[in-house]
Design an enzyme around this catalytic site. Structure first.
Site, PDB file in Angstrom:
ATOM      1  N   ALA A 180       3.829 -25.920  -2.044  1.00 57.09           N
ATOM      2  CA  ALA A 180       3.809 -25.643  -0.619  1.00 57.09           C
ATOM      3  C   ALA A 180       2.589 -24.811  -0.247  1.00 57.09           C
ATOM      4  O   ALA A 180       1.771 -25.218   0.590  1.00 57.09           O
ATOM      5  CB  ALA A 180       5.098 -24.933  -0.213  1.00 57.09           C
TER       6      ALA A 180
ATOM      7  N   SER B 211      15.979 -33.193 -18.190  1.00 58.67           N
ATOM      8  CA  SER B 211      15.899 -34.003 -16.976  1.00 58.67           C
ATOM      9  C   SER B 211      17.186 -34.774 -16.672  1.00 58.67           C
ATOM     10  O   SER B 211      17.878 -35.251 -17.545  1.00 58.67           O
ATOM     11  CB  SER B 211      14.749 -34.995 -17.102  1.00 58.67           C
ATOM     12  OG  SER B 211      14.829 -35.943 -16.078  1.00 58.67           O
TER      13      SER B 211
ATOM     14  N   ARG C 220      24.743 -33.777  -8.791  1.00 53.16           N
ATOM     15  CA  ARG C 220      24.620 -32.569  -9.601  1.00 53.16           C
ATOM     16  C   ARG C 220      25.782 -31.596  -9.437  1.00 53.16           C
ATOM     17  O   ARG C 220      26.308 -31.077 -10.415  1.00 53.16           O
ATOM     18  CB  ARG C 220      23.319 -31.854  -9.238  1.00 53.16           C
ATOM     19  CG  ARG C 220      22.101 -32.632  -9.649  1.00 53.16           C
ATOM     20  CD  ARG C 220      20.830 -31.962  -9.206  1.00 53.16           C
ATOM     21  NE  ARG C 220      19.686 -32.742  -9.696  1.00 53.16           N
ATOM     22  CZ  ARG C 220      18.418 -32.449  -9.454  1.00 53.16           C
ATOM     23  NH1 ARG C 220      18.117 -31.389  -8.729  1.00 53.16           N
ATOM     24  NH2 ARG C 220      17.459 -33.200  -9.931  1.00 53.16           N
TER      25      ARG C 220
ATOM     26  N   GLU D  46      10.192 -24.046  -0.989  1.00 49.93           N
ATOM     27  CA  GLU D  46      11.525 -23.591  -1.358  1.00 49.93           C
ATOM     28  C   GLU D  46      11.881 -22.260  -0.684  1.00 49.93           C
ATOM     29  O   GLU D  46      13.044 -21.905  -0.554  1.00 49.93           O
ATOM     30  CB  GLU D  46      11.630 -23.466  -2.889  1.00 49.93           C
ATOM     31  CG  GLU D  46      13.065 -23.357  -3.375  1.00 49.93           C
ATOM     32  CD  GLU D  46      13.199 -23.352  -4.908  1.00 49.93           C
ATOM     33  OE1 GLU D  46      12.278 -23.839  -5.592  1.00 49.93           O
ATOM     34  OE2 GLU D  46      14.232 -22.869  -5.391  1.00 49.93           O
TER      35      GLU D  46
ATOM     36  N   LEU E 196       9.757 -31.409  -4.340  1.00 52.92           N
ATOM     37  CA  LEU E 196       8.308 -31.616  -4.401  1.00 52.92           C
ATOM     38  C   LEU E 196       7.844 -32.249  -3.103  1.00 52.92           C
ATOM     39  O   LEU E 196       6.817 -31.885  -2.526  1.00 52.92           O
ATOM     40  CB  LEU E 196       7.958 -32.508  -5.592  1.00 52.92           C
ATOM     41  CG  LEU E 196       8.407 -31.987  -6.966  1.00 52.92           C
ATOM     42  CD1 LEU E 196       7.925 -32.919  -8.070  1.00 52.92           C
ATOM     43  CD2 LEU E 196       7.890 -30.581  -7.206  1.00 52.92           C
TER      44      LEU E 196
HETATM   45  C1  LIG Z   1      12.609 -26.947 -14.222  1.00 54.74           C
HETATM   46  C2  LIG Z   1      12.508 -27.462 -12.819  1.00 54.74           C
HETATM   47  C3  LIG Z   1      12.320 -28.805 -12.591  1.00 54.74           C
HETATM   48  C4  LIG Z   1      12.221 -29.299 -11.299  1.00 54.74           C
HETATM   49  N1  LIG Z   1      12.033 -30.630 -11.121  1.00 54.74           N
HETATM   50  C5  LIG Z   1      11.907 -31.116  -9.868  1.00 54.74           C
HETATM   51  C6  LIG Z   1      11.663 -32.493  -9.652  1.00 54.74           C
HETATM   52  O1  LIG Z   1      11.574 -33.282 -10.597  1.00 54.74           O
HETATM   53  N2  LIG Z   1      11.510 -32.938  -8.396  1.00 54.74           N
HETATM   54  C7  LIG Z   1      11.573 -32.091  -7.337  1.00 54.74           C
HETATM   55  O2  LIG Z   1      11.405 -32.552  -6.225  1.00 54.74           O
HETATM   56  N3  LIG Z   1      11.789 -30.777  -7.515  1.00 54.74           N
HETATM   57  C8  LIG Z   1      11.961 -30.254  -8.745  1.00 54.74           C
HETATM   58  N4  LIG Z   1      12.176 -28.913  -8.912  1.00 54.74           N
HETATM   59  C9  LIG Z   1      12.141 -28.020  -7.761  1.00 54.74           C
HETATM   60  C10 LIG Z   1      10.709 -27.729  -7.343  1.00 54.74           C
HETATM   61  O3  LIG Z   1       9.899 -27.652  -8.474  1.00 54.74           O
HETATM   62  C11 LIG Z   1      10.539 -26.427  -6.581  1.00 54.74           C
HETATM   63  O4  LIG Z   1      11.489 -26.324  -5.623  1.00 54.74           O
HETATM   64  C12 LIG Z   1       9.189 -26.369  -5.878  1.00 54.74           C
HETATM   65  O5  LIG Z   1       8.176 -26.632  -6.802  1.00 54.74           O
HETATM   66  C13 LIG Z   1       8.928 -25.060  -5.207  1.00 54.74           C
HETATM   67  O6  LIG Z   1       7.592 -25.022  -4.738  1.00 54.74           O
HETATM   68  P1  LIG Z   1       7.059 -23.855  -3.848  1.00 54.74           P
HETATM   69  O7  LIG Z   1       5.649 -24.155  -3.549  1.00 54.74           O
HETATM   70  O8  LIG Z   1       7.957 -23.636  -2.712  1.00 54.74           O
HETATM   71  O9  LIG Z   1       7.165 -22.535  -4.724  1.00 54.74           O
HETATM   72  P2  LIG Z   1       6.623 -22.140  -6.243  1.00 54.74           P
HETATM   73  O10 LIG Z   1       6.027 -23.302  -6.859  1.00 54.74           O
HETATM   74  O11 LIG Z   1       7.731 -21.458  -6.832  1.00 54.74           O
HETATM   75  O12 LIG Z   1       5.456 -21.165  -5.907  1.00 54.74           O
HETATM   76  C14 LIG Z   1       5.651 -19.837  -5.565  1.00 54.74           C
HETATM   77  C15 LIG Z   1       4.318 -19.172  -5.417  1.00 54.74           C
HETATM   78  O13 LIG Z   1       4.478 -17.956  -4.764  1.00 54.74           O
HETATM   79  C16 LIG Z   1       3.810 -16.928  -5.445  1.00 54.74           C
HETATM   80  N5  LIG Z   1       4.524 -15.706  -5.159  1.00 54.74           N
HETATM   81  C17 LIG Z   1       5.856 -15.488  -5.210  1.00 54.74           C
HETATM   82  N6  LIG Z   1       6.136 -14.260  -4.814  1.00 54.74           N
HETATM   83  C18 LIG Z   1       4.973 -13.674  -4.488  1.00 54.74           C
HETATM   84  C19 LIG Z   1       4.604 -12.389  -4.001  1.00 54.74           C
HETATM   85  N7  LIG Z   1       5.502 -11.482  -3.742  1.00 54.74           N
HETATM   86  N8  LIG Z   1       3.312 -12.142  -3.811  1.00 54.74           N
HETATM   87  C20 LIG Z   1       2.370 -13.068  -4.055  1.00 54.74           C
HETATM   88  N9  LIG Z   1       2.659 -14.295  -4.486  1.00 54.74           N
HETATM   89  C21 LIG Z   1       3.943 -14.582  -4.709  1.00 54.74           C
HETATM   90  C22 LIG Z   1       3.792 -17.368  -6.864  1.00 54.74           C
HETATM   91  O14 LIG Z   1       2.732 -16.769  -7.523  1.00 54.74           O
HETATM   92  C23 LIG Z   1       3.619 -18.861  -6.711  1.00 54.74           C
HETATM   93  O15 LIG Z   1       2.266 -19.135  -6.569  1.00 54.74           O
HETATM   94  C24 LIG Z   1      12.304 -28.423 -10.202  1.00 54.74           C
HETATM   95  C25 LIG Z   1      12.484 -27.066 -10.435  1.00 54.74           C
HETATM   96  C26 LIG Z   1      12.604 -26.583 -11.720  1.00 54.74           C
HETATM   97  C27 LIG Z   1      12.879 -25.139 -11.918  1.00 54.74           C
END
Ligand SMILES: Cc1cc2nc3c(=O)[nH]c(=O)nc-3n(C[C@H](O)[C@H](O)[C@H](O)COP(=O)(O)OP(=O)(O)OC[C@H]3O[C@@H](n4cnc5c(N)ncnc54)[C@H](O)[C@@H]3O)c2cc1C
Ligand code: HEM
Ligand code: SF4
Ligand code: FES
Lengths: 667, 213, 250
Positions: A45, A285, A338, A454, A470
């Site tokens: 994101a 998975s 799930r 998320e 994703l």
């Molecule tokens: C093992 C696993 C497998 C998954 N497989 C799938 C899948 O196959 N398909 C699917 O659709 N989804 C899947 N998901 C879910 C999905 O991966 C996540 O929901 C999604 O990637 C979240 O993305 P995001 O960009 O919101 O946050 P994240 O990728 O969690 O990024 C968070 C970011 O915020 C930063 N951050 C956090 N707090 C702070 C702070 N206080 N100060 C500065 N920076 C901070 C971190 O450094 C990081 O860069 C899976 C999740 C897991 C755990």
């Protein structure tokens, strides 16, 4: 209620986004250069948003606590990403993806947002391919798809078991380009510790440089929170060790409402806990459930013997096995969603049929798949009357081709060969559907503060379908926020740079420093992990897969006590001014200790069962979840009042104009 | 940054000069092996090499090849050392790479020492020195092997060269960007055979004349 | 299990450091290596000492954060795994285990076992991308078919997690495997081909500026790489570089 205006555009659902884009205010290119945007988080994101905003001309400051944006937790996603491309010609469409997502979310998501998500999903794939994301392809050179839990079409794009990695590296490379051009200023190893609100608008953050320990002020015209989910409230989860709630929680405490905090997704197929030393859980998975059969011994004595190490699973005859999913849900069998699969596993283990030493594991058995594939293969190869051994040998090869890397991962962790003996699995916390409340523009209730990925309460309702997180992260970052943020920033073209010496910055910084100093000065006796593990246990037992009133009340009480003890007894060695990982953990756990209570409170107030939220009081005689649409078709959005236990509930009513509410049944 | 001063550029120089030296060694060994056939033949060949204008011109190219190969090799070694100012307290490189690949500078420098000796004893004498009356190139070449210590140094040097080439041969292809799932294993094999031939071939001559009479 | 740990302790960037010895007991063979360090750290904290700093995040071998040089090898004695995937059953009761940070001029130590790998990010910013802006109307994803073989090779190169084990295990601290993985991924795909020349020249230039050593083709990186990134990629990068360097008109 004025607090909760979702700002859903007028018009039919399939025109809303287009109309909105057509009518939204824009910032002209020359003016974009005058505007700063802070993006906290560089996952799918945040990474995609930072890159897109910088390409448009805004000055972006991006933050992540890892040493590189490429390591954000999104990297760990395995399975794939959904998109309504209909490349397989199996009748997929934007509407169908929209419908599946709303239904999968157990009718607790906002129709307009989900429809938009489905609408832009196809663009995501185009964009990623253009960036050089190496998706799986067929021999003809075109993109391959797989199908994922509970849906009837093949719409999931993937890159082996590393889809999240490839997508994130795509977003990271787009970011890298902007970093090279100087349009993104990247702050690695920086953690946002506070939001700064000036005249009711989000105008900056206080961050700590994790290397030097320096407290920094950063100002901007808008702040985007993309900090991911808060599954680590449970201590053990499939999330990365550093995943935390701090950014979302601080924003909440500054006035943003927090929505549906209790909606947690517990994934059924994870490697079980092996002992107290366990630091995190590993996902196996979902695709494994296509071929694996889930069972526990039918006789308690057998289960006990297995736990004592006196019996092996392979020694238990077919008739003494309980394939409980096939028994309870003959129509969907091992492929139920799930939440259903997770609860069923817990039910068996609670009843005393669990199989590993801790009693918290069930079998995922590939023996019959190996045999079935082996016979097919023998047929194909024209082997007459193959021996059982030959069949197994052939079958193993087929299974290896499909799941080799997962089997290997399992073997490395558990030290058992899953080709020979069934895997042991158990549900684990995986994803949080709840998060910061946002309107259609992805803005929180604090003007100028946005939440994406998320971190927001998202489009997934009470249960997220596989491969859609994703999709949402990239949809928000590439295609939604970059448009909608202009609507707000259009007012800021004449504001000029926000100074960081405003009293609001002073105050915010002072509060942060005081709290940090308190941790360091605290003469406690217990490490942060001690409290985190304890919190995790409370959350898992009472706010986990099954919840009830007395348990939740108990949890609230226990969390409050633990929170007090934490602030008295926590021991944080080292210094403020330097690299100090214990201090980072302490800060994060302090927030978890507050958020945990809100989650319990939210779970307590929602007396229905829906999606990942199962209230024991609201079930059928056979133990199936009972939703209560009459009373609970709303988003619970909580307002902070100084004490997480005294948060005020605001309701955003959910209106279903395009989809009829139905009971989910998998019998 | 210029192409030839970039990291990859320097490697390409190493690779091309290395391959050139590899070719030179084949010719050199070929001529030397003639000593085993007959003295006249060798003397003729030696004379031809010393007078043919093309070969004469090649001498300068060869010298340039050596100078480039050696200077680049030393520069690379210095830079590579600088890239790791602090070493590991515990390191097990043998678990992931061959001795010959890690010792190119060592084998290279020892070959260089030998080269200097070699030039002084043969090349210099043949080209600029005064050949004692009645002595042919053949006598000079074979004569020195009467000295057992000299033979030992000579043989040891060619064993070192064997190691240098065992890694160097295939490495030169990789550096030049030649790597192919089908052909690279073959290149490795050819490299091994080639290195063995060089080490054995040159040593054989030395040993033959050392023990022949 | 009872073990003796010898760990590099360094208070901060540029400060002097040294190996310290820590006996540890009660380690279960089922623990991961990092969980073993968690045990040590919680013990140290309880005793009022500073815990050992090390990088980690996903703990499942994909983020590339963990980076320990264990008993003389990057990511320890097991093959095809990262430090976080290494389990204690690979060691014996009574073993002495050396734990050190990656060693390279380009990866300065921040504290204890934590190093700064920012050089990798800067190399990426120099050219590790396709210059395409976000828009809702790039080509349809299926408009350019890509031979499966190329797509698979590109994917294999793209699985690099940027951990730096290649640099750590190379006797020259060379970053060629890392850089070549990215160069290869994009050179193999039609979308990346367009900028291939510029990319390889810029990325190599940045790599050289960062102070990494050069490649001697020892192959140590390939052996220690947790993701099995192949040396083929280095050859491909050399090829691309030769082409770009000799043919480009600027
Ligand atoms: C093992 C696993 C497998 C998954 N497989 C799938 C899948 O196959 N398909 C699917 O659709 N989804 C899947 N998901 C879910 C999905 O991966 C996540 O929901 C999604 O990637 C979240 O993305 P995001 O960009 O919101 O946050 P994240 O990728 O969690 O990024 C968070 C970011 O915020 C930063 N951050 C956090 N707090 C702070 C702070 N206080 N100060 C500065 N920076 C901070 C971190 O450094 C990081 O860069 C899976 C999740 C897991 C755990
Ligand atoms: C007849 C003599 C020699 C031959 C045939 C020869 C051949 C080779 C070849 C083929 C390579 C591989 C090049 C590559 O990896 O691209 C090589 C590498 C090397 N050679 Fe030689 N060489 C000879 C003499 C020397 C000498 C005298 C030195 C003295 C310094 C030397 C030092 C090196 C070094 C240091 C390398 C490794 C460079 C690197 O990859 O870092 N060589 N040689
Ligand atoms: S090439 Fe391998 S060792 Fe090097 S950074 Fe990438 S994954 Fe790590
Ligand atoms: S902690 Fe992520 S790869 Fe080891």
């Amino acid at each position: 209620m004025s607090k909760l205006n979702a700002r859903i555009p007028e018009g039919p659902i399939d025109k809303k986004w287009t109309n909105h884009k057509n009518n939204i205010r824009l910032v002209n290119p020359a003016n974009k250069r005058l505007i700063d945007v802070i993006v906290v988080g560089t996952g799918l994101a945040g990474g995609s948003a930072a890159a897109s905003l910088a390409e448009m001309g805004y000055n972006v400051k991006a933050f992540c606590f890892q040493d590189s944006p490429r390591r954000a937790h999104s990297i760990a996603a395995q399975g794939g990403i959904n998109a309504a491309k209909n490349y397989q010609n199996d009748g997929d469409s934007v509407y169908r993806l929209f419908y599946d997502t709303v239904k999968g979310g157990d009718y607790r998501s906002r129709e307009a947002n989900v429809y938009r998500l489905a609408e832009v999903s196809a663009n995501i794939i185009d964009q990623c391919v253009a960036q050089g994301v190496p998706f799986a392809r067929e021999y003809g050179g075109l993109l391959d798809n797989r199908s994922f839990g509970g849906v009837q079409v093949s719409r999931t794009f993937y890159a082996k078991g590393q889809t999240g990695q490839q997508l994130l590296l795509g977003a990271y490379s787009a970011m890298s380009r902007q970093i090279g051009l100087g349009r993104i200023k990247m702050y690695n190893r920086h953690e946002m510790l506070e939001l700064v609100v000036v005249n009711g608008k989000a105008r900056g953050i206080i961050a700590r440089d994790l290397v030097t320990g320096e407290i920094e002020r950063h100002s901007a015209h808008a702040v985007v929170i993309a900090s991911g989910g808060y599954g680590n409230v449970f201590f053990l989860s499939t999330n990365a060790m550093g995943s935390n709630a701090t950014a979302s929680w601080k924003v909440h405490k500054k006035g943003a409402l927090f929505a549906n905090p209790c909606f947690t997704q517990i994934h059924p197929t994870c490697i079980p806990v092996s002992g107290d030393h366990q630091s995190k859980l590993t996902l196996m998975s979902e695709s494994l459930r296509n071929d694996g059969r889930i069972w526990v011994p039918a006789k308690k004595e057998d289960a006990e013997a297995i736990r004592a190490g006196k019996l092996k699973p392979t020694q238990i005859p077919e008739e003494d096995r309980d394939y409980y999913l096939e028994r309870r849900y003959p129509a969907f069998g091992n492929l139920v969603p799930r939440d259903v699969a997770s609860r069923a596993a817990k039910e068996r283990c609670d009843a005393g049929y669990g199989v590993n030493a801790t009693g918290e594991a069930v079998y995922l058995d590939f023996a019959s798949a190996i045999e079935r594939y082996g016979r097919e293969k023998a047929n194909v190869e024209g082997i007459q009357n193959p021996s059982l051994e030959k069949i197994k040998e052939l079958g193993k090869k087929v299974v290896e081709a499909k799941y080799g890397n997962l089997f290997q991962m399992y073997e490395k962790i558990v030290d058992q060969n899953p080709y020979e003996t069934p895997m042991m699995i158990y549900p684990a916390v995986h994803y949080t559907m709840g998060g910061v409340w946002v309107d259609y523009n992805l803005m929180t209730t604090i003007p100028g503060c946005y939440a994406i990925g998320e971190a927001n309460f998202s489009d997934h309702g009470a249960n997220r379908l596989g491969a859609s997180a994703l999709m949402q992260g990239l949809a928000d970052g590439y295609f939604v926020l970059p448009y909608t943020i202009g609507d707000y920033l259009a007012d800021d073209i004449r504001t000029g740079a926000i100074p960081t010496d405003l009293p609001e910055f002073d105050e915010a910084e002072k509060a942060v420093v005081e709290q940090l100093q308190k941790f360091i000065a605290n003469k406690g006796s217990k490490p942060v992990d001690y409290f985190h593990k304890k919190l995790g246990k409370i959350m898992w037992n009472e706010v986990g897969m099954a919840r009830n009133e007395s348990g939740l009340k108990k949890a609230i009480q226990e969390i409050r006590e633990l929170r007090d003890e934490f602030h008295k007894e926590v021991m944080v060695p080292g210094e403020l001014n330097g690299f100090n990982q214990e201090l980072e953990k302490a800060w994060r756990v302090a927030d978890f200790l507050e958020l945990g209570e809100l989650m319990a409170l939210d779970a307590l107030s929602r007396t229905e069962s829906c999606g990942g939220h199962f209230r024991e009081e609201s079930q059928t005689e056979e133990g199936e979840a009972v939703r209560n649409d009459a009373e609970f078709t709303f988003v619970s959005a909580w307002e902070f009042t100084g004490d997480p236990g005294k948060a005020i509930l605001h309701k955003e009513e959910l209106v279903y104009e395009n989809i009829e509410l139905k009971t989910r049944s998998y019998k | 940054m210029g192409f030839f001063t970039s990291s990859i550029g320097r490697k390409i120089v190493m690779s091309l000069t290395g391959l050139f030296l590899i070719t030179f060694l084949i010719v050199h060994l070929g001529v030397n092996l003639l000593t085993l056939v007959s003295a006249e033949l060798f003397n003729e060949a030696s004379h031809f090499m010393a007078t043919n204008p093309l070969i004469q011109a090649m001498q300068y190219v060869l010298a340039l090849g050596f100078v480039l190969h050696i200077s680049q090799g030393i520069i690379l070694q210095i830079r590579n050392k600088q890239a790791r100012p602090q070493n590991y307290a515990m390191n097990k490189p043998a678990t992931n790479s061959s001795w010959s690949s890690r010792s190119m500078i060592l084998t290279g420098l020892l070959i260089l020492l030998f080269l200097i000796l070699h030039l002084k004893d043969y090349f210099w004498v043949m080209k600029f020195g005064e050949m004692p009356a009645g002595q042919t190139d053949y006598d000079l070449v074979t004569g020195l092997f009467q000295n057992k210590l000299y033979t030992l140094i000579y043989v040891a040097s060619f064993i070192l060269l064997g190691f240098h080439l065992d890694h160097g041969f295939q490495s030169a292809f990789q550096s030049a960007g030649v790597n192919h799932r089908k052909y690279t294993p073959m290149i490795r094999k050819i490299g091994r055979v080639y290195s063995l031939l060089m080490a054995l071939g040159f040593s054989l001559i030395a040993l033959y004349f050392s023990f022949a009479n | 299990m009872k073990l003796t740990l010898k760990i590099w302790r360094q208070a901060g960037p540029g400060k002097a450091g040294k190996m310290e010895t820590y006996p540890i007991d009660g380690i279960s063979p089922d623990m991961s290596f990092l969980e073993m360090l968690d045990v040590l750290n919680n013990k140290l904290v309880t005793e009022g000492q500073e815990p050992v700093a090390f990088d980690h995040d996903c703990r499942e071998g994909i983020c590339g954060a963990c980076s320990l040089y264990i008993n003389g090898e990057a990511h320890g004695p097991d093959r095809g795994v990262t430090t976080c995937q290494l389990h204690m059953r690979k060691f014996k009761d009574g073993d002495t285990i050396y734990i050190e940070p990656w060693r390279a001029k380009a990866f300065p130590v921040i504290k204890d076992l934590v190093v700064d790998r920012g050089a990798f990010d800067r190399i990426m910013a120099a050219g590790g991308f396709v210059s395409v802006n976000t828009s809702g109307n790039t080509l349809d994803a299926n408009s350019i078919p890509i031979p499966k073989d190329d797509a698979d090779k590109a994917f294999d190169a793209a699985t690099c997690i940027g951990c730096g084990a290649c640099v750590a295990s190379c006797k020259n601290s060379s970053a060629m495997l890392f850089v070549s993985a990215k160069v290869s991924q994009l050179a193999l795909l039609p979308q990346g081909r367009v900028e291939a020349q510029r990319r390889v020249l810029n990325m190599v230039e940045q790599m050289d500026k960062e102070g990494f050593g050069n490649c001697t083709n020892t192959g140590a990186c390939e052996v220690e790489c947790p993701k099995g990134i192949s040396l083929e990629n280095i050859a491909r990068m050399n090829r691309e570089y030769i082409k770009a360097g000799l043919l480009s008109e600027s």
